[in-house]
Design an enzyme around this catalytic site. Structure first.
Site, PDB file in Angstrom:
ATOM      1  N   SER A   1       0.809  -1.230   0.000  1.00  0.00           N
ATOM      2  CA  SER A   1       0.000   0.000   0.000  1.00  0.00           C
ATOM      3  C   SER A   1       0.838   1.274   0.000  1.00  0.00           C
ATOM      4  O   SER A   1       0.309   2.350  -0.260  1.00  0.00           O
ATOM      5  CB  SER A   1      -0.923   0.009   1.214  1.00  0.00           C
TER       6      SER A   1
ATOM      7  N   HIS B   1     -15.379  -0.064   3.193  1.00  0.00           N
ATOM      8  CA  HIS B   1     -15.175   1.215   3.851  1.00  0.00           C
ATOM      9  C   HIS B   1     -16.323   2.179   3.620  1.00  0.00           C
ATOM     10  O   HIS B   1     -16.311   3.296   4.123  1.00  0.00           O
ATOM     11  CB  HIS B   1     -13.875   1.866   3.336  1.00  0.00           C
TER      12      HIS B   1
ATOM     13  N   CYS C   1      -7.795   2.104   1.831  1.00  0.00           N
ATOM     14  CA  CYS C   1      -8.855   1.392   1.140  1.00  0.00           C
ATOM     15  C   CYS C   1      -8.360   0.898  -0.219  1.00  0.00           C
ATOM     16  O   CYS C   1      -7.927   1.688  -1.054  1.00  0.00           O
ATOM     17  CB  CYS C   1     -10.068   2.312   0.946  1.00  0.00           C
TER      18      CYS C   1
END
Lengths: 642, 366
Positions: free
Chosen positions: A322, A365, A378
């Protein structure tokens, strides 16, 4: 026939041939008289020299240059070490000598024999080192028994001393005896067999500066190989010192912050590219490579599944996970596909064709904007953005920030990571790129790979809003007299051409990651300084949901990249914890500790009071090299000799 | 084409002399490499192969009329010069010098054929150039160009020894052609200030050091000085009659550097002493004087210039090698023709002898 036209005037050259013949004879007469002089007149002297032989050449090894940190603390230096050598042509009884040596030195006679055999191909007067690192007591004992051990030589050689133990072991690298293959290389033309050279790290890549040049002396020895007198001498030149950009104290704290976890961390000055800490954990003891490493020790290094000998900061290639979303976000903003208010609804998964791509939070989310997408990491937000960007556009931005090729830090064998493109896949696998493959790439998975060093450069480039300085480790090279030979000033690696206003929303998102509720990087928070960062968790294998029972080598890698202070960035860090499972829980705290150490060093954060003066009082003022008077060497003159 | 007279006129003296020296060389190489650990074929065997290859070349060279060389001299020159340029860019580097050209099947050192090619070119140039009172300075212009190119290229490799040899060979031919005293004087006078200027303004410190070390090996006692001292000890300790075949301590204990190649003669001197050296020296003297005789007896200008040039090549090899071994000259890697181990040297020297034989046996052909 052609030549006939040029029939020469006969008389003149015939006289000239006579003249030339006389000249030739005269030259031969000179040669003959020189032979007469050497073989008749000087014969007795030279014969004596050849019998008593004789002249022997003894190399005197140069001290390697020291390695210092940015504040002048000596990190690596030299210390005298004594080794035992034998001169084959002076040895009368090889077996007896080796057996008694083995007894005196408490070594395995087989080992000594093997060393002897290894050195055999060379000239017989050339000393073969058969044991190194002997103690002073052993040395004195050998000196006393020297007469009974003809052919024995004791050499002093400066060896590497790592004053701080395992500190930055991967960075410094280690030394080893020069190999046959290396001896053939142009670079090592002036080296001799038995010389020590850098094998990895700074020692290897900066060998040229560190090595110095060996001296030597021509000595006369008697029939037993004992020293009589020095005929001529050239003193060795000490190697140059290397001043690193590393901060010793920060390095130490950064290494400690890993505990026994495996991984790497790079801390970098965002405004210059100077690397302040360069950690690969666990470390190893570099001094073992210069001395005698026991086979058990070697095996324990090789068997450790945390791979202590590997420089993970330089050569470890990990999916950035991420942390890569920073790149995807910047690309989306610059390309005008999103702005800070664009929202996406995350239901916990995103479907492309037949494939479903899950968000890490299966519950979803809900409605997320860019800031929340970064803060809570997310995946669906970035799947959708990535799908619209396409893999090639993502790759272009990633490359802009220094990913995908080695940054050129100045160490050999730096890895370049991997930023996939459609062309890359076609070339490598001869297959078309599938649209579905873009989705993992947009969250730093799939084929994507980056080294901790690259990630540090990338986050530093985000901190400076577009200026990626080339990460470097060496500040300057200083010669033994203290003259600066080379100075390395900051060099811009990439100047990223993005609109200045697009950094703000991304940076705000990164600030939220660390400082807002539900942010994934809360564990990197410092109360005195605003830290911005991004977590990453990268899959090692697809083997989800076997809760609790995932074997170590299949656990996810944990990553964290950060910079601070938020308003006026100074320092950036990238942390990878191998198989640490979650970026937020494994990597973020380490990054937090490194940043804390940095700001404590700066005096921005007050250090907790500790008892005693710590290790601050040791040797910043020590000179960069061993005192030259130590470099006296073979053979040790008999007492009372001038 | 093949005339019976060619056989009757074959120069057996020159041929025999060459073989005699080569045979002594093989015996000496056997001793010089006796202390080596044998990995592949021993050196003396390999040297025998090289001699055989050399003899084959001698036959080849003899079978064509040397006058043909006059026509192809400049072609040869162009090709070898081109190869020297190629070496500069694509050559194989070993021991810090780029001298070899990898031609797939074998490696070639273009500076070697240049020694003979420069002789051919000079012979051709001056055979058509009428000289009356000796060459003037202006007349040296083109020859200097012909020589300067290859000499500089070889120096750049760097192979100082071969560069010096090529210049010395060419100069020997100039002396044979004839120089005016004023020419010699002005060359010398021009050389002094230009050397001075180059020394102070052109050369860098490390280059100066290299030159100084070359001129005075004692400056650098660790490398070249060591070799000279050990070689002098070897030669001198041989005394009048030598230590005996295979008994040279300097040799067998391997105190000598390069003892089967460049320092082969010091091995011989140690084991055979002054008497042995005298024999070898006389053989070489005889060989060279014979070469000059061939030049003198040859009836055309090209042939006689060619003979002088080839003889000069052999002469300078002998003098520089022996001078180095006995400590008169600095160490440069110049082998002793037919005597030192090495294929390159053997091939060049044999081709040289082939040319001499060729000229010698065709001297009655007009």
């Amino acid at each position: 026939m052609k030549g006939q036209r040029y029939i020469r005037e006969v008389k003149e050259p015939r006289r000239r041939v006579l003249g030339m013949s006389i000249a030739v004879a005269a030259v031969f007469l000179v040669l003959l008289s020189r032979l007469w002089y050497l073989q008749i007149i000087e014969s007795d002297n030279l014969r004596k020299l050849s019998e008593n032989n004789r002249l022997r050449f003894v190399p005197v090894a140069a001290s390697r240059g020291a390695i210092l940190d940015r504040n002048g603390n000596v990190l690596v230096n030299n210390t005298p070490s004594f080794s035992v050598a034998v001169v084959p042509q002076d040895v009368r009884d090889k077996e007896a000598l080796l057996t008694s040596l083995a007894r005196y030195l408490a070594l395995d006679p087989e080992e000594l024999r093997a060393k002897w055999e290894k050195g055999k191909g060379r000239a017989k007067f050339y000393p073969i080192v058969i044991a190194s690192g002997i103690s002073r007591e052993q040395l004195e004992f050998l000196e006393e028994n020297r007469l009974r051990l003809p052919g024995l030589d004791v050499e002093m050689k400066p060896i590497r001393e790592y004053g701080n133990g395992q500190l930055a072991a991967h960075l410094f690298g280690y030394l080893g005896e020069i190999s046959e293959a290396e001896l053939d290389k142009e670079e090592f033309r002036s080296y001799n067999p038995g010389d020590y050279v850098g094998k990895s790290g700074i020692e290897r890549s900066w060998e040229r500066y560190l090595h110095g040049s060996d001296g030597g002396r021509q000595i006369e020895v008697d029939a037993r190989g004992r020293y009589l007198r020095t005929i001529s001498e050239t003193s060795p030149t000490i190697g140059n010192s290397i001043v690193l950009t590393i901060d010793r104290d920060l390095q130490k704290r950064a290494e400690q912050s890993f505990g026994d976890k495996a991984g790497a961390a790079v801390a970098i000055d965002v405004n210059s590219g100077e690397i302040l800490a360069f950690v690969s954990n666990p470390g190893f003891d570099p001094s073992l490579f210069t001395g005698r490493m026991s086979p058990q020790q070697w095996k324990s290094y090789l068997d450790d599944k945390r791979h202590p000998l590997e420089n993970k900061a330089l050569k470890g290639q990990y999916p950035p996970g991420s942390t890569f979303k920073i790149i995807t976000a910047l690309a989306g903003l610059q390309e005008g596909l999103i702005d800070e208010n664009t929202t996406v609804v995350c239901k916990g998964a995103h479907t492309v064709g037949k494939d479903t791509f899950k968000c890490w939070d299966k519950k979803g989310h809900g409605v997320v904007d860019l800031k929340r997408a970064l803060k809570e990491s997310c995946d669906v937000y970035f799947y959708q953005l990535g799908e619209r960007l396409g893999v090639d556009r993502i790759a272009a931005y990633a490359r802009e920030f220094g990913l995908g090729s080695p940054v050129g830090v100045g160490l050999e064998n730096e890895k370049g990571g991997l930023i996939p493109t459609t062309a890359w896949k076609e070339q490598k696998y001869n297959k078309k790129w599938f649209r579905g493959e873009t989705l993992p790439v947009s969250i730093g998975q799939g084929y994507t790979l980056a080294t901790p060093l690259q990630l540090a450069a990338m986050i530093a480039g985000v901190a400076t809003e577009g200026t990626v300085y080339r990460p470097h480790l060496v500040k300057r090279v200083v010669d033994p007299d203290g003259q600066v030979l080379r100075e390395f000033s900051p060099e811009v690696l990439k100047k990223v051409a993005l609109r200045p206003e697009i950094y703000r929303p991304v940076k705000q998102g990164l600030l939220a990651v660390v400082n807002e509720p539900r942010g994934t990087g809360g564990m990197a928070r410092l109360y005195e300084v605003k830290v911005a960062g991004k977590t990453g968790t990268s899959q090692v294998v697809k083997m989800r949901d076997s809760k609790g029972g995932v074997p170590y080598q299949y656990r996810d890698h944990a990553l964290f990249v950060a910079f601070a202070p938020y308003d006026k960035p100074e320092v950036a860090v990238a942390v990878v914890v191998e198989h640490g499972e979650h970026g937020g829980s494994a990597a973020a705290p380490i990054a937090g500790r490194i940043l804390r150490a940095y700001f404590e060093g700066k005096g921005v954060i007050k250090a907790p009071v500790k008892g005693g003066g710590d290790e601050e009082d040791e040797g910043g003022a020590e000179s960069g090299a061993v005192a030259p008077e130590n470099s006296q060497s073979v053979p040790v003159p008999e007492k009372g000799q001038p | 084409m093949i005339d019976r007279r060619l056989f009757t006129n074959f120069d057996w003296t020159l041929f025999g002399l060459t073989l005699l020296i080569a045979a002594l060389g093989v015996f000496n190489i056997y001793s010089a490499s006796a202390s080596y650990t044998v990995v592949t074929t021993p050196y003396f065997i390999k040297q025998l192969y090289w001699i055989l290859a050399g003899l084959f070349l001698v036959v080849m060279v003899c079978s064509i009329d040397y006058h043909m060389l006059e026509d192809v001299a400049f072609w040869f020159y162009g090709v070898v010069l081109f190869l020297l340029v190629v070496v500069l860019f694509a050559g194989k580097t070993s021991m810090g010098a780029t001298r070899w050209l990898n031609l797939g099947l074998f490696s070639l050192q273009p500076s070697e054929p240049m020694k003979i090619v420069i002789v051919m070119v000079f012979a051709r140039y001056f055979s058509r150039y009428p000289v009356f009172q000796g060459l003037t300075l202006r007349e040296l212009f083109y020859p200097a160009l012909l020589l300067g190119g290859p000499a500089l290229l070889i120096m750049k490799q760097p192979d100082l020894g071969t560069a010096i040899l090529v210049v010395l060979i060419a100069c020997s031919m100039l002396i044979y052609v004839g120089l005016r005293w004023t020419t010699v004087l002005s060359v010398v006078l021009a050389a002094i200030p230009s050397i001075y200027l180059a020394w102070h303004f052109l050369l860098r410190d490390y280059q100066k050091n290299r030159v100084l070390n070359f001129l005075n090996p004692e400056r650098d006692p660790l490398k070249s000085g060591y070799h000279i001292i050990q070689s002098k000890i070897a030669v001198g300790s041989g005394g009048v009659a030598g230590k005996g075949y295979l008994q040279g301590t300097q040799t067998q204990l391997r105190f000598l550097p390069e003892q089967h190649t460049d320092f082969a003669f010091s091995v011989f001197a140690e084991e055979w002493g002054f008497l042995g050296c005298m024999v070898v020296l006389l053989l070489y003297l005889f060989l060279i004087l014979w070469g000059l005789q061939i030049a003198s007896r040859c009836n055309d200008r090209f042939g006689s210039l060619l003979a002088v040039g080839v003889t000069a090549m052999l002469f300078w090899h002998v003098v520089i090698n022996m001078g180095m071994v006995i400590g008169l000259f600095p160490v440069v890697g110049v082998p002793l023709p037919f005597f030192s181990y090495g294929g390159t040297s053997m091939v060049t020297s044999m081709v040289g002898v082939g040319i001499l034989l060729n000229i010698s046996m065709r001297r009655f052909m007009f």
